[in-house]
Design a protein around this motif. Structure first.
Motif, PDB file in Angstrom:
ATOM      1  N   ALA A 115      -3.213  -9.571   2.081  1.00 20.07           N
ATOM      2  CA  ALA A 115      -3.116  -8.142   1.743  1.00 20.07           C
ATOM      3  C   ALA A 115      -2.117  -7.937   0.604  1.00 20.07           C
ATOM      4  CB  ALA A 115      -2.710  -7.335   2.973  1.00 20.07           C
ATOM      5  N   GLU A 116      -1.010  -8.652   0.621  1.00 24.21           N
ATOM      6  CA  GLU A 116       0.005  -8.539  -0.432  1.00 24.21           C
ATOM      7  C   GLU A 116      -0.544  -9.037  -1.769  1.00 24.21           C
ATOM      8  OE1 GLU A 116       3.109  -7.696  -2.661  1.00 24.21           O
ATOM      9  OE2 GLU A 116       2.850  -7.020  -0.599  1.00 24.21           O
ATOM     10  N   ARG A 119      -2.897  -6.417  -3.144  1.00 25.48           N
ATOM     11  CA  ARG A 119      -2.133  -5.274  -3.707  1.00 25.48           C
ATOM     12  C   ARG A 119      -1.534  -5.637  -5.063  1.00 25.48           C
ATOM     13  NH1 ARG A 119      -0.792  -4.346   1.524  1.00 25.48           N
ATOM     14  NH2 ARG A 119       1.067  -5.638   1.458  1.00 25.48           N
ATOM     15  N   GLU A 120      -0.981  -6.830  -5.152  1.00 26.64           N
ATOM     16  CA  GLU A 120      -0.333  -7.299  -6.381  1.00 26.64           C
ATOM     17  C   GLU A 120      -1.299  -7.281  -7.568  1.00 26.64           C
ATOM     18  OE1 GLU A 120       1.418 -11.551  -7.906  1.00 26.64           O
ATOM     19  OE2 GLU A 120       1.847 -10.962  -5.837  1.00 26.64           O
ATOM     20  N   GLY A 122      -4.082  -5.369  -7.638  1.00 27.08           N
ATOM     21  CA  GLY A 122      -4.803  -4.109  -7.683  1.00 27.08           C
ATOM     22  C   GLY A 122      -6.164  -4.124  -7.001  1.00 27.08           C
ATOM     23  N   ARG A 124      -8.714  -3.881  -3.646  1.00 25.06           N
ATOM     24  CA  ARG A 124      -8.876  -3.374  -2.288  1.00 25.06           C
ATOM     25  C   ARG A 124      -9.749  -4.392  -1.582  1.00 25.06           C
ATOM     26  NH1 ARG A 124     -12.504   0.005   0.729  1.00 25.06           N
ATOM     27  NH2 ARG A 124     -13.864   0.121  -1.074  1.00 25.06           N
TER      28      ARG A 124
END
Length: 148
Positions: A115-116, A119-120, A122, A124
């Motif tokens: 998940a990290e 996010r890093e 961009g 989903r």
């Protein structure tokens, strides 16, 4: 909604025939724990339904995958395996490259890291497949080399 209801809905929405054979194959597939090859499923279904052909089993498995009710897994040995999709039971796999034995596992740390990373960059996340390849304890005991 049960898997069978979802499967029926999927076929009806696409104007596909809802056959007794497809439903029998789906029932067997969802009754079995773990991941299974086409050959394994075909052998089992033939015990109760000798008139079902291997092509029908394969097409039904593909249909279950298209309906997002099953996953086709590739463990690196060229043999496809299929397992039911379960939203609440996500897991990853350790796979022995010598004998094909697979162990399912779940790691909160790996899930958090994925998940990290998403996010890093961009992203989903919509899903993922995570396979770790190595040698199982039994193959290691037999002295198989670590790499070939």
């Amino acid at each position: 909604m049960s898997y069978q209801d979802k499967f029926l809905q999927y076929m009806r929405e696409r104007g596909m025939n809802v056959t007794r054979q497809r439903l029998k194959i789906a029932d067997l597939f969802f009754a079995l724990p773990g991941h299974h090859t086409l050959e394994e499923l075909y052998t089992l279904i033939r015990q109760s339904e000798p008139g079902i052909g291997q092509t029908t089993v394969y097409r039904t498995l593909k249909l279950l995958c298209e309906a997002n009710l099953a996953l086709e897994l590739q463990f690196g040995d060229g043999i496809a395996r299929f397992e039911p999709v379960s939203v609440n039971a996500h897991h990853d796999h350790l796979i022995c490259q010598r004998c094909g034995h697979a162990v399912e596992f779940h790691s909160d740390a790996i899930e958090a890291q994925q998940a990290e990373i998403a996010r890093e960059y961009g992203f989903r996340l919509l899903g993922h497949a995570h396979y770790l390849y190595g040698l199982c304890p039994e193959c290691r005991k037999k002295g198989y080399p670590e790499a070939e």
